[in-house]
Design an enzyme around this catalytic site. Sequence first.
Site, PDB file in Angstrom:
ATOM      1  N   LYS A 146      -0.763  -8.367  16.225  1.00 49.67           N
ATOM      2  CA  LYS A 146      -0.038  -9.371  15.519  1.00 49.67           C
ATOM      3  C   LYS A 146      -0.387 -10.739  16.254  1.00 49.67           C
ATOM      4  O   LYS A 146      -0.373 -11.660  15.706  1.00 49.67           O
ATOM      5  CB  LYS A 146       1.444  -9.207  15.781  1.00 49.67           C
ATOM      6  CG  LYS A 146       1.859  -8.111  14.782  1.00 49.67           C
ATOM      7  CD  LYS A 146       1.800  -8.323  13.362  1.00 49.67           C
ATOM      8  CE  LYS A 146       2.627  -9.399  12.765  1.00 49.67           C
ATOM      9  NZ  LYS A 146       2.543  -9.598  11.141  1.00 49.67           N
ATOM     10  N   ASN A 181      14.124  -9.136  16.546  1.00 53.03           N
ATOM     11  CA  ASN A 181      14.226  -7.806  16.174  1.00 53.03           C
ATOM     12  C   ASN A 181      15.235  -7.889  14.870  1.00 53.03           C
ATOM     13  O   ASN A 181      16.459  -8.260  14.882  1.00 53.03           O
ATOM     14  CB  ASN A 181      14.903  -6.953  16.965  1.00 53.03           C
ATOM     15  CG  ASN A 181      13.845  -6.400  17.958  1.00 53.03           C
ATOM     16  OD1 ASN A 181      12.940  -6.994  18.345  1.00 53.03           O
ATOM     17  ND2 ASN A 181      14.125  -4.951  18.333  1.00 53.03           N
ATOM     18  N   PRO A 190      18.807   9.299  21.483  1.00 54.27           N
ATOM     19  CA  PRO A 190      17.745   9.203  22.530  1.00 54.27           C
ATOM     20  C   PRO A 190      17.478   7.669  22.766  1.00 54.27           C
ATOM     21  O   PRO A 190      17.275   6.478  21.986  1.00 54.27           O
ATOM     22  CB  PRO A 190      16.530   9.248  21.935  1.00 54.27           C
ATOM     23  CG  PRO A 190      16.553   9.368  20.410  1.00 54.27           C
ATOM     24  CD  PRO A 190      18.192   9.389  20.191  1.00 54.27           C
ATOM     25  N   TYR A 206       0.507  -2.864  19.051  1.00 57.60           N
ATOM     26  CA  TYR A 206       1.182  -3.490  18.046  1.00 57.60           C
ATOM     27  C   TYR A 206       1.116  -5.327  18.279  1.00 57.60           C
ATOM     28  O   TYR A 206       0.816  -5.799  17.201  1.00 57.60           O
ATOM     29  CB  TYR A 206       2.428  -3.057  17.776  1.00 57.60           C
ATOM     30  CG  TYR A 206       3.300  -3.962  16.983  1.00 57.60           C
ATOM     31  CD1 TYR A 206       2.909  -4.166  15.588  1.00 57.60           C
ATOM     32  CD2 TYR A 206       4.627  -4.596  17.612  1.00 57.60           C
ATOM     33  CE1 TYR A 206       3.621  -5.332  14.739  1.00 57.60           C
ATOM     34  CE2 TYR A 206       5.355  -5.422  16.655  1.00 57.60           C
ATOM     35  CZ  TYR A 206       4.656  -5.777  15.277  1.00 57.60           C
ATOM     36  OH  TYR A 206       5.610  -6.563  14.562  1.00 57.60           O
ATOM     37  N   ASP A 220      -4.039  -2.143  -1.441  1.00 58.30           N
ATOM     38  CA  ASP A 220      -4.431  -2.567   0.060  1.00 58.30           C
ATOM     39  C   ASP A 220      -4.604  -4.075   0.078  1.00 58.30           C
ATOM     40  O   ASP A 220      -5.483  -4.449  -0.258  1.00 58.30           O
ATOM     41  CB  ASP A 220      -5.548  -1.644   0.581  1.00 58.30           C
ATOM     42  CG  ASP A 220      -5.657  -1.410   2.123  1.00 58.30           C
ATOM     43  OD1 ASP A 220      -5.020  -2.385   2.789  1.00 58.30           O
ATOM     44  OD2 ASP A 220      -6.047  -0.546   2.813  1.00 58.30           O
ATOM     45  N   THR A 271       5.941 -11.838  14.826  1.00 63.01           N
ATOM     46  CA  THR A 271       6.990 -11.251  15.714  1.00 63.01           C
ATOM     47  C   THR A 271       7.153 -12.061  16.976  1.00 63.01           C
ATOM     48  O   THR A 271       6.120 -12.638  17.424  1.00 63.01           O
ATOM     49  CB  THR A 271       6.610  -9.821  15.697  1.00 63.01           C
ATOM     50  OG1 THR A 271       7.660  -9.356  16.830  1.00 63.01           O
ATOM     51  CG2 THR A 271       5.154  -9.681  16.315  1.00 63.01           C
ATOM     52  N   ASP A 272       8.263 -11.722  17.572  1.00 66.22           N
ATOM     53  CA  ASP A 272       8.403 -12.543  19.086  1.00 66.22           C
ATOM     54  C   ASP A 272       7.678 -11.748  20.025  1.00 66.22           C
ATOM     55  O   ASP A 272       7.499 -12.128  21.145  1.00 66.22           O
ATOM     56  CB  ASP A 272       9.779 -12.728  19.163  1.00 66.22           C
ATOM     57  CG  ASP A 272      10.834 -11.330  19.177  1.00 66.22           C
ATOM     58  OD1 ASP A 272      10.137 -10.341  18.927  1.00 66.22           O
ATOM     59  OD2 ASP A 272      11.696 -11.349  19.723  1.00 66.22           O
ATOM     60  N   GLU A 273       7.291 -10.525  19.663  1.00 68.22           N
ATOM     61  CA  GLU A 273       6.439  -9.734  20.810  1.00 68.22           C
ATOM     62  C   GLU A 273       5.165 -10.192  21.007  1.00 68.22           C
ATOM     63  O   GLU A 273       4.545  -9.785  21.941  1.00 68.22           O
ATOM     64  CB  GLU A 273       6.239  -8.342  20.088  1.00 68.22           C
ATOM     65  CG  GLU A 273       7.700  -7.515  19.806  1.00 68.22           C
ATOM     66  CD  GLU A 273       7.535  -6.020  19.774  1.00 68.22           C
ATOM     67  OE1 GLU A 273       6.733  -5.367  20.401  1.00 68.22           O
ATOM     68  OE2 GLU A 273       8.249  -5.339  18.936  1.00 68.22           O
ATOM     69  N   THR A 314      -4.984  -3.174   9.560  1.00 72.40           N
ATOM     70  CA  THR A 314      -4.023  -3.798   8.795  1.00 72.40           C
ATOM     71  C   THR A 314      -3.527  -4.957   9.131  1.00 72.40           C
ATOM     72  O   THR A 314      -3.822  -6.154   8.417  1.00 72.40           O
ATOM     73  CB  THR A 314      -2.523  -2.815   8.384  1.00 72.40           C
ATOM     74  OG1 THR A 314      -2.722  -1.543   7.772  1.00 72.40           O
ATOM     75  CG2 THR A 314      -1.688  -3.487   7.714  1.00 72.40           C
ATOM     76  N   ALA A 322       0.760  -1.313  -0.165  1.00 73.65           N
ATOM     77  CA  ALA A 322       0.104   0.207   0.058  1.00 73.65           C
ATOM     78  C   ALA A 322       0.892   1.334   0.092  1.00 73.65           C
ATOM     79  O   ALA A 322       0.251   2.284  -0.320  1.00 73.65           O
ATOM     80  CB  ALA A 322      -0.817  -0.062   1.150  1.00 73.65           C
ATOM     81  N   SER A 360       4.066  -1.908  12.044  1.00 72.76           N
ATOM     82  CA  SER A 360       5.068  -2.746  13.070  1.00 72.76           C
ATOM     83  C   SER A 360       5.566  -2.022  14.057  1.00 72.76           C
ATOM     84  O   SER A 360       6.645  -2.528  14.841  1.00 72.76           O
ATOM     85  CB  SER A 360       6.203  -3.385  12.221  1.00 72.76           C
ATOM     86  OG  SER A 360       6.917  -2.620  11.471  1.00 72.76           O
TER      87      SER A 360
END
Length: 354
Positions: free
Chosen positions: A163, A188, A214, A159, A58, A133-135, A99, A33, A84
Amino acid sequence: MTILVTGGAGFIGSNFVLDWLRQSDEPVVNLDALTYAGNPENLASLDGDARHTFVKGDICDRALVDQLLITHQPRAIVHFAAESHVDRSISGPGAFMRTNVDGTFTLLEAARAYWGALDGEAKAGFRFHHVSTDEVYGSLKPTDPPFAETNPYEPNSPYSASKAASDHLVRSWHHTYGLPVVTTNCSNNYGPYHFPEKLIPLMIVNALAGKPLPVYGDGQQIRDWLYVTDHCSGIRAVLAGGKLGETYNIGGWNEQANIDIVKIVCKLLDGMRPDPAGPYERLITYVKDRPGHDRRYAIDARKIERELGWRPAETFETGIRKTVQWYLDNPEWVARVQSGAYRDWISQQYTAAA
């Protein structure tokens, strides 16, 4: 034979498309998209390559997905398309639900209809590969073992929750409808074409510009870092030989604290592009931690090694040096992303066709 890749102009997706076409002459239909992180300049080396068909669109557009499946008859869908960035999910979760959840649902339903109409070898060989993802597994304590495929899901951000929902949809479409799916959960990623809002590219480009680096909180958040082309090779391995309905964790065996990552990048830049003003570490600035910041992720990648013989080729030392060098070698790409000029190009290129 053809594969359909969703999100193939993003960071991991574009690396996958480039890597796929380095390894194979099998054509790729690339659906993206071109939201803020989708950058067709990542794919500039494929201009004029008949093996690559790019479609701006999309994944929530069912009619478009149906048309692509009917027209191109892919043997597999490799589904990268996702919002993400955790910080963005905190400030604007709606796009992530649309999404990551609605888009995956739309793809699954289109794939189910397409696969159901196939027969013989085409039906037996079709795959829907969902990239996650591992998250989704939540956060680990310092002494916990790394995430295995059997870990319960405990997502802690909008997020990761979106997922996790998409993973559950993919699993249920296999168990309910028989859709031939495989899922991979990665750690990651880092490497070329990484949008410079994520940790490693942000540190590189800020350091080169003399801007603050930062670091959230105390910087002791630990992640398992996977060089992006290693992730690509892991996906190819699972797509080729993964068991239907199974999940495979793809990790780099590289646990590093965020502050250590920043210091490693600084030391590499000190050697590769020294700053007359002094060591880059002087720019490190600690900032308020983000809400719900998970403390540690780590991937147990023994299953994919045991069943499919995959291991990462890069160590963190080799991968991070390649990554820093890529950003030093591609200042024009960085400048166009930071200025938004690539968005102007997208607007000029695709408005008439959209």
